[in-house]
Design a protein around this motif. Structure first.
Motif, short mmCIF file in Angstrom:
data_model
loop_
_atom_site.label_atom_id
_atom_site.label_comp_id
_atom_site.label_asym_id
_atom_site.label_seq_id
_atom_site.Cartn_x
_atom_site.Cartn_y
_atom_site.Cartn_z
N ILE A 59 0.83 -1.20 0.00
CA ILE A 59 0.00 0.00 0.00
C ILE A 59 0.87 1.26 0.00
O ILE A 59 1.80 1.38 0.81
N VAL A 60 0.58 2.19 -0.92
CA VAL A 60 1.19 3.51 -0.89
C VAL A 60 0.07 4.53 -0.75
O VAL A 60 -0.80 4.64 -1.60
N SER A 61 0.09 5.26 0.36
CA SER A 61 -1.00 6.16 0.69
C SER A 61 -0.47 7.32 1.51
O SER A 61 0.30 7.12 2.45
N TYR A 62 -0.89 8.55 1.17
CA TYR A 62 -0.46 9.72 1.93
C TYR A 62 -0.85 9.60 3.40
O TYR A 62 -0.15 10.09 4.29
N SER A 63 -1.99 8.96 3.66
CA SER A 63 -2.49 8.89 5.03
C SER A 63 -1.83 7.78 5.85
O SER A 63 -1.95 7.76 7.07
N LYS A 64 -1.15 6.85 5.18
CA LYS A 64 -0.61 5.68 5.89
C LYS A 64 0.91 5.60 5.86
O LYS A 64 1.51 4.95 6.73
N ASN A 65 1.56 6.19 4.88
CA ASN A 65 2.99 6.00 4.70
C ASN A 65 3.76 7.29 4.88
O ASN A 65 3.20 8.39 4.88
N LEU A 66 5.07 7.16 5.04
CA LEU A 66 5.94 8.30 5.22
C LEU A 66 6.84 8.48 3.99
O LEU A 66 7.13 7.52 3.28
N TRP A 67 7.27 9.72 3.77
CA TRP A 67 8.20 10.02 2.70
C TRP A 67 9.62 9.72 3.19
O TRP A 67 9.95 9.94 4.35
N THR A 68 10.44 9.23 2.31
CA THR A 68 11.83 8.95 2.67
C THR A 68 12.59 10.24 2.92
O THR A 68 12.30 11.28 2.33
N ASP A 69 13.58 10.17 3.80
CA ASP A 69 14.48 11.31 4.01
C ASP A 69 15.50 11.39 2.87
O ASP A 69 15.91 12.48 2.47
N GLU A 70 15.88 10.24 2.35
CA GLU A 70 16.85 10.19 1.26
C GLU A 70 16.17 10.46 -0.07
O GLU A 70 14.96 10.26 -0.24
N LEU A 71 16.96 10.91 -1.04
CA LEU A 71 16.45 11.20 -2.38
C LEU A 71 16.83 10.06 -3.32
O LEU A 71 17.93 9.52 -3.26
N TYR A 72 15.89 9.73 -4.22
CA TYR A 72 16.12 8.66 -5.19
C TYR A 72 15.70 9.14 -6.58
O TYR A 72 14.70 9.86 -6.71
N PRO A 73 16.40 8.73 -7.62
CA PRO A 73 15.95 9.06 -8.98
C PRO A 73 14.66 8.29 -9.28
O PRO A 73 14.52 7.13 -8.86
N PRO A 74 13.70 8.88 -9.99
CA PRO A 74 12.47 8.16 -10.33
C PRO A 74 12.73 6.85 -11.06
O PRO A 74 11.94 5.90 -10.94
N SER A 75 13.83 6.77 -11.80
CA SER A 75 14.16 5.54 -12.52
C SER A 75 14.37 4.36 -11.57
O SER A 75 14.26 3.19 -11.98
N GLU A 76 14.64 4.65 -10.28
CA GLU A 76 14.82 3.59 -9.28
C GLU A 76 13.58 2.70 -9.19
O GLU A 76 13.68 1.50 -8.94
N LEU A 77 12.40 3.29 -9.42
CA LEU A 77 11.16 2.53 -9.30
C LEU A 77 10.96 1.56 -10.46
O LEU A 77 10.05 0.74 -10.42
#
Length: 236
Positions: A59-77
């Motif tokens: 699950i990825v949800s603004y109400s349930k999950n946290l944003w990472t402190d580290e930065l990742y390139p979108p290509s990582e996904l």
């Protein structure tokens, strides 16, 4: 964006005016989708929304999950096994005004701040929720499925609505939660959640280039079976 060439403008305008969902196929051509995909994958590193636990949730949800402190390139996904979702600004990938003609927005203005690009990892799911604004989901890359409930039916019975909202906390893919179109799919959610048998829903697959209009307050559940790129355009 070639809404007019597919004869869809009148149907879309009517759907927006009356607050009804509509799916329009092949709004963006394949070549343009590939250009956008390459541009998004080359974007600078950003924070990501990641599921809870070590592979225990999808699950990825603004109400349930946290944003990472580290930065990742979108290509990582797009890497095998990568989990999470990135949210990118429309610019410089897009001129927002070029994506949806203003005469399709029902007299509203596109909300640039609320609109964004979603880059989502494989087998991630944004669980059932509704939004305060109308929105077009312009799908550009990967395999994405949707489930929609119109609010006329979902809001009609508070007990049924409460049952539906329990889906927000359920892990898994649509095949685990929702029965198939004929009611006999792999998912057994209808046995555990009677409202799925009683409340009509729209369920389908988004191909690259498709546009889905999701009216405000319509419950929707979106999953990515592969890494995906979609543009969320909010208005109203």
């Amino acid at each position: 964006v070639v809404w007019a060439s597919h004869g869809a403008e009148d149907a879309v305008r009517e759907a927006v005016t009356h607050g009804r969902g509509i799916l329009v196929r092949r709004v963006v051509d394949a070549a343009s989708c590939e250009v956008v995909k390459a541009s998004v994958k080359a974007e600078k590193p950003t924070t990501m929304l990641v599921p809870e636990g070590e592979g225990e949730s999808n699950i990825v949800s603004y109400s349930k999950n946290l944003w990472t402190d580290e930065l990742y390139p979108p290509s990582e996904l797009f890497r095998e096994g990568a989990m999470g979702q990135a949210r990118l600004d429309l610019a410089p990938c897009f001129d927002p005004g070029a994506l949806v003609p203003e005469n399709l927005l029902g007299g509203y203005k596109l909300n640039d701040e609320a609109s964004c690009i979603f880059v989502t990892g494989s087998e991630m799911r944004t669980p059932l929720h509704s939004d305060e604004r109308h929105g077009f989901l312009l799908h550009l890359a990967g395999e994405k499925n949707f489930v929609l409930f119109d609010n006329e039916h979902s809001d009609a019975d508070p007990n049924l609505l409460r049952q539906l909202l329990t889906i927000r906390d359920k892990n898994g893919l649509h095949s685990d939660i929702y029965p198939g179109e004929d009611g006999d799919g792999d998912g057994d959610g209808d046995a555990r959640i009677p409202a799925l048998r009683k409340v009509p829903r729209f369920q389908g697959k988004l191909e690259p280039g498709d546009a889905l209009f999701i009216p405000q307050r319509w419950l929707h559940d979106i999953e990515s079976l592969t890494p995906t790129i979609s543009v969320s355009l909010r208005f109203g």
